[in-house]
Design a protein around this motif. Structure first.
Motif, PDB file in Angstrom:
ATOM      1  N   TRP A   1       0.116  10.358   6.612  1.00 62.71           N
ATOM      2  CA  TRP A   1       0.405  11.780   6.542  1.00 62.71           C
ATOM      3  C   TRP A   1       1.741  12.195   6.305  1.00 62.71           C
ATOM      4  O   TRP A   1       1.979  13.316   5.981  1.00 62.71           O
ATOM      5  CB  TRP A   1       0.049  12.071   8.057  1.00 62.71           C
ATOM      6  N   MET A   2       2.587  11.143   5.898  1.00 60.18           N
ATOM      7  CA  MET A   2       4.110  11.404   5.541  1.00 60.18           C
ATOM      8  C   MET A   2       4.271  11.706   4.146  1.00 60.18           C
ATOM      9  O   MET A   2       3.401  11.218   3.289  1.00 60.18           O
ATOM     10  CB  MET A   2       5.004  10.337   5.932  1.00 60.18           C
ATOM     11  N   SER A   3       5.126  12.485   4.168  1.00 62.51           N
ATOM     12  CA  SER A   3       5.564  12.446   2.641  1.00 62.51           C
ATOM     13  C   SER A   3       6.733  11.326   2.140  1.00 62.51           C
ATOM     14  O   SER A   3       7.232  10.861   2.916  1.00 62.51           O
ATOM     15  CB  SER A   3       6.345  13.845   2.506  1.00 62.51           C
ATOM     16  N   ALA A   4       6.853  11.501   0.997  1.00 66.07           N
ATOM     17  CA  ALA A   4       7.827  10.462   0.335  1.00 66.07           C
ATOM     18  C   ALA A   4       9.185  10.474   1.298  1.00 66.07           C
ATOM     19  O   ALA A   4       9.841   9.538   1.487  1.00 66.07           O
ATOM     20  CB  ALA A   4       7.786  10.302  -0.964  1.00 66.07           C
ATOM     21  N   GLY A   5       9.545  11.729   1.139  1.00 65.65           N
ATOM     22  CA  GLY A   5      10.897  12.045   1.817  1.00 65.65           C
ATOM     23  C   GLY A   5      10.793  11.695   3.350  1.00 65.65           C
ATOM     24  O   GLY A   5      11.958  11.309   3.674  1.00 65.65           O
ATOM     25  N   GLN A   6       9.818  12.019   4.173  1.00 67.52           N
ATOM     26  CA  GLN A   6       9.665  11.617   5.504  1.00 67.52           C
ATOM     27  C   GLN A   6       9.891  10.118   5.519  1.00 67.52           C
ATOM     28  O   GLN A   6      10.332   9.526   6.738  1.00 67.52           O
ATOM     29  CB  GLN A   6       8.429  12.292   6.134  1.00 67.52           C
ATOM     30  N   LEU A   7       9.038   9.545   4.651  1.00 67.59           N
ATOM     31  CA  LEU A   7       9.076   7.997   4.819  1.00 67.59           C
ATOM     32  C   LEU A   7      10.395   7.602   4.757  1.00 67.59           C
ATOM     33  O   LEU A   7      10.809   6.447   5.256  1.00 67.59           O
ATOM     34  CB  LEU A   7       8.015   7.520   3.657  1.00 67.59           C
ATOM     35  N   LEU A   8      11.112   7.976   3.944  1.00 74.65           N
ATOM     36  CA  LEU A   8      12.586   7.677   3.720  1.00 74.65           C
ATOM     37  C   LEU A   8      13.379   7.711   5.272  1.00 74.65           C
ATOM     38  O   LEU A   8      14.227   6.994   5.287  1.00 74.65           O
ATOM     39  CB  LEU A   8      13.412   8.432   2.277  1.00 74.65           C
ATOM     40  N   ASP A   9      13.060   8.847   5.494  1.00 73.96           N
ATOM     41  CA  ASP A   9      13.916   9.274   6.806  1.00 73.96           C
ATOM     42  C   ASP A   9      13.350   8.237   7.939  1.00 73.96           C
ATOM     43  O   ASP A   9      14.237   7.565   8.715  1.00 73.96           O
ATOM     44  CB  ASP A   9      13.533  10.702   7.374  1.00 73.96           C
TER      45      ASP A   9
ATOM     46  N   ALA B   1      16.059   3.120  -2.875  1.00 71.74           N
ATOM     47  CA  ALA B   1      14.756   3.436  -2.567  1.00 71.74           C
ATOM     48  C   ALA B   1      14.692   4.708  -3.244  1.00 71.74           C
ATOM     49  O   ALA B   1      13.630   4.967  -4.038  1.00 71.74           O
ATOM     50  CB  ALA B   1      14.440   3.594  -1.235  1.00 71.74           C
ATOM     51  N   GLU B   2      15.547   5.729  -3.427  1.00 68.82           N
ATOM     52  CA  GLU B   2      15.279   7.086  -3.767  1.00 68.82           C
ATOM     53  C   GLU B   2      15.244   7.033  -5.323  1.00 68.82           C
ATOM     54  O   GLU B   2      14.677   7.353  -6.345  1.00 68.82           O
ATOM     55  CB  GLU B   2      16.441   8.101  -3.621  1.00 68.82           C
ATOM     56  N   GLU B   3      16.282   6.116  -6.113  1.00 65.42           N
ATOM     57  CA  GLU B   3      16.372   5.636  -7.321  1.00 65.42           C
ATOM     58  C   GLU B   3      15.003   5.217  -7.755  1.00 65.42           C
ATOM     59  O   GLU B   3      14.529   5.611  -8.842  1.00 65.42           O
ATOM     60  CB  GLU B   3      17.558   4.841  -7.723  1.00 65.42           C
ATOM     61  N   MET B   4      14.334   4.161  -7.255  1.00 66.63           N
ATOM     62  CA  MET B   4      13.049   3.521  -7.567  1.00 66.63           C
ATOM     63  C   MET B   4      12.023   4.318  -7.434  1.00 66.63           C
ATOM     64  O   MET B   4      11.123   4.523  -8.578  1.00 66.63           O
ATOM     65  CB  MET B   4      12.880   2.403  -6.663  1.00 66.63           C
ATOM     66  N   LEU B   5      11.999   5.338  -6.523  1.00 64.76           N
ATOM     67  CA  LEU B   5      10.971   6.594  -6.530  1.00 64.76           C
ATOM     68  C   LEU B   5      11.024   7.341  -7.532  1.00 64.76           C
ATOM     69  O   LEU B   5      10.225   7.909  -8.120  1.00 64.76           O
ATOM     70  CB  LEU B   5      10.981   7.204  -5.061  1.00 64.76           C
ATOM     71  N   GLY B   6      12.353   7.833  -7.890  1.00 68.66           N
ATOM     72  CA  GLY B   6      12.618   8.594  -9.030  1.00 68.66           C
ATOM     73  C   GLY B   6      12.124   8.079 -10.511  1.00 68.66           C
ATOM     74  O   GLY B   6      11.630   8.894 -11.149  1.00 68.66           O
TER      75      GLY B   6
ATOM     76  N   LEU C   1       9.360   6.256 -10.845  1.00 63.59           N
ATOM     77  CA  LEU C   1       8.137   6.643 -10.733  1.00 63.59           C
ATOM     78  C   LEU C   1       7.670   8.001 -10.671  1.00 63.59           C
ATOM     79  O   LEU C   1       6.440   8.098 -10.375  1.00 63.59           O
ATOM     80  CB  LEU C   1       7.465   5.828  -9.502  1.00 63.59           C
ATOM     81  N   ASN C   2       8.668   8.819 -10.732  1.00 64.76           N
ATOM     82  CA  ASN C   2       8.438  10.328 -10.922  1.00 64.76           C
ATOM     83  C   ASN C   2       7.752  10.687  -9.171  1.00 64.76           C
ATOM     84  O   ASN C   2       6.864  11.395  -9.574  1.00 64.76           O
ATOM     85  CB  ASN C   2       7.493  10.948 -11.778  1.00 64.76           C
ATOM     86  N   ILE C   3       8.001  10.146  -8.389  1.00 67.43           N
ATOM     87  CA  ILE C   3       7.295  10.455  -7.286  1.00 67.43           C
ATOM     88  C   ILE C   3       8.522  11.383  -6.481  1.00 67.43           C
ATOM     89  O   ILE C   3       9.525  11.213  -6.348  1.00 67.43           O
ATOM     90  CB  ILE C   3       7.392   9.302  -6.220  1.00 67.43           C
ATOM     91  N   HIS C   4       7.830  12.840  -6.171  1.00 63.85           N
ATOM     92  CA  HIS C   4       8.874  13.877  -5.753  1.00 63.85           C
ATOM     93  C   HIS C   4       8.756  13.568  -4.009  1.00 63.85           C
ATOM     94  O   HIS C   4       7.684  13.215  -3.327  1.00 63.85           O
ATOM     95  CB  HIS C   4       8.046  15.135  -5.890  1.00 63.85           C
ATOM     96  N   PRO C   5       9.926  13.859  -3.380  1.00 61.54           N
ATOM     97  CA  PRO C   5      10.149  13.607  -1.915  1.00 61.54           C
ATOM     98  C   PRO C   5       9.198  14.374  -1.138  1.00 61.54           C
ATOM     99  O   PRO C   5       8.576  13.914  -0.022  1.00 61.54           O
ATOM    100  CB  PRO C   5      11.434  14.039  -1.650  1.00 61.54           C
TER     101      PRO C   5
ATOM    102  N   MET D   1      -1.447  10.044  -2.861  1.00 56.48           N
ATOM    103  CA  MET D   1      -1.229   9.161  -3.846  1.00 56.48           C
ATOM    104  C   MET D   1      -2.400   8.091  -3.985  1.00 56.48           C
ATOM    105  O   MET D   1      -3.166   7.819  -3.176  1.00 56.48           O
ATOM    106  CB  MET D   1      -0.050   8.325  -3.421  1.00 56.48           C
ATOM    107  N   SER D   2      -2.541   7.643  -5.535  1.00 53.32           N
ATOM    108  CA  SER D   2      -3.541   6.646  -5.449  1.00 53.32           C
ATOM    109  C   SER D   2      -3.016   5.117  -4.670  1.00 53.32           C
ATOM    110  O   SER D   2      -2.079   5.103  -4.426  1.00 53.32           O
ATOM    111  CB  SER D   2      -3.525   6.257  -7.091  1.00 53.32           C
ATOM    112  N   LYS D   3      -4.163   4.398  -4.733  1.00 55.20           N
ATOM    113  CA  LYS D   3      -3.997   3.113  -4.082  1.00 55.20           C
ATOM    114  C   LYS D   3      -2.725   2.405  -4.820  1.00 55.20           C
ATOM    115  O   LYS D   3      -2.182   1.936  -4.050  1.00 55.20           O
ATOM    116  CB  LYS D   3      -5.154   2.221  -4.149  1.00 55.20           C
ATOM    117  N   GLY D   4      -2.769   2.420  -5.979  1.00 54.43           N
ATOM    118  CA  GLY D   4      -1.613   1.634  -6.709  1.00 54.43           C
ATOM    119  C   GLY D   4      -0.399   2.227  -6.426  1.00 54.43           C
ATOM    120  O   GLY D   4       0.853   1.489  -6.109  1.00 54.43           O
ATOM    121  N   THR D   5      -0.231   3.676  -6.360  1.00 50.23           N
ATOM    122  CA  THR D   5       1.109   4.140  -6.144  1.00 50.23           C
ATOM    123  C   THR D   5       1.192   3.833  -4.631  1.00 50.23           C
ATOM    124  O   THR D   5       2.677   3.637  -4.341  1.00 50.23           O
ATOM    125  CB  THR D   5       1.102   5.519  -6.318  1.00 50.23           C
TER     126      THR D   5
END
Lengths: 129, 231
Positions: B87-95, B109-114, B116-120, B127-131
């Protein structure tokens, strides 16, 4: 640079060969700094320790040298690069000859075939075909 | 000091022996493959190493400590199944990771997510299983741990995702830390490994360096594995 690996030889010896090809082909030009071990390992998809081992070996051979803080550089010694080029060429020629002998060709036939193929190749190029 | 050490390690589930007297060490700076068929004891060993299970006999230590609360701060664990809250967003997961782990390198982590073009604001569930697998691996590798335990990190994902995961593992290499990767997809990982441990029915069948095997046997680790575990 494209990295390819076969299954029958150690990875570090294959890395040595491929970095050599990169140097001879000018992908890593003489006197230039090589990418870091981590960058090269990531690019080639190999273990960083294995890449380190390959570069250390190239350093022992003199094809690359390290400067304590600045990293690793390709030798500026053209004679050494030419020798590496010759070494790589000899390996290709040897394995080619072995394959032809296995097919049953005699030495003169191999030379004749090679000559014919090269002449045809240059004719195709000159007539634009 | 070894990052991971086992001596005569045993674990049973009821009457079934999962591990029968395993002994080996993993040194810092090494990427080690734990290779074995299904049911050979790979996951049991990884769970013992991070203190999710306790041994029945023998001894296991992480940086000279018995696995427990203290050692867990040194171990970054990627479970076999995705375990991040969906249920979390990428940003919440970082927190979340930042709150939980003092060694979490948020910028990495932010750089690597960036990349992959994953927005916080993107939610994990969408997200897909792979993502999801990639995001989870990024979280695990962004901790400055001493031991990374990756249980089947490349199982069930497409070849491009596999390449991404392996290059993330290589790119995160730290000479002070060790990585243990359990898998049966050997052809894909063997170039990334220093050493391999073949495990079958709870016992070690072989421990060697990858290039050692290639040099001595003239074959890949994958080919040797197929030979050793021929059905």
């Amino acid at each position: 640079m494209r990295w390819e690996f076969s299954n029958d030889a150690p990875i570090y010896t294959q890395l040595i060969q491929q970095v050599k090809v990169g140097i001879v082909a000018g992908i890593f030009p003489p006197g230039e700094r090589l990418p870091s071990v981590r960058e090269l390992a990531t690019e080639a998809g190999v273990n960083p320790n294995t890449m380190q081992r390959a570069l250390a070996e190239l350093e022992r051979d003199g094809l690359v040298y390290s400067q304590r803080t600045a990293g690793r550089f390709v030798t500026e010694d053209e004679i050494m690069i030419q020798a590496a080029k010759r070494g790589l060429a000899q390996r290709h020629v040897k394995s080619f000859i072995e394959a032809m002998l296995r097919l049953g060709f005699r030495q003169e036939e191999i030379v004749a075939l090679l000559k014919q193929e090269i002449e045809e190749g240059t004719r195709d190029v000159s007539t634009g075909m | 000091m070894s990052v991971l050490e086992c001596k005569e390690l045993c674990k049973r589930y009821g009457r079934t022996a999962a591990l029968e007297g395993l002994s080996f060490t993993v040194e810092p700076g090494r990427i080690v493959g734990l290779l074995g068929p299904n049911g050979s004891g790979k996951t049991t060993l990884i769970k013992l190493a991070n203190g999710l299970l306790t041994p029945d006999a023998g001894y296991i230590s992480v940086c000279d400590m018995a696995p427990g609360r203290e050692s867990r701060s040194l171990v970054s664990y990627l479970p076999e199944r995705t375990a991040i809250p969906l249920w979390m967003s990428a940003g919440q997961l970082l927190d979340f990771y930042g709150d939980f782990y003092t060694d979490f390198r948020r910028e990495a982590a932010e750089e690597m997510l960036g990349h992959l073009n994953i927005h916080p604001r993107q939610v994990i569930k969408q997200m897909s299983k792979g993502t999801r697998e990639k995001v989870q691996l990024i979280m695990v590798m962004s901790r400055a741990a001493k031991l990374y335990l990756l249980d089947e990190p490349i199982g069930g994902v497409d070849p491009a995702t596999r390449d991404y995961i392996l290059s993330t593992i290589i790119g995160s290499y730290n000479p002070e830390a060790a990585v243990v990767i359990s898998t049966h997809l050997i052809a894909d990982v063997e170039k990334v490994l220093d050493e391999v441990i073949f495990i079958n029915q709870g016992r070690i069948m072989l421990q060697s360096s990858v290039d050692g095997i290639r040099e001595e046997k003239g074959m890949s680790v994958d080919a040797l594995f197929r030979e050793v575990f021929k059905c």
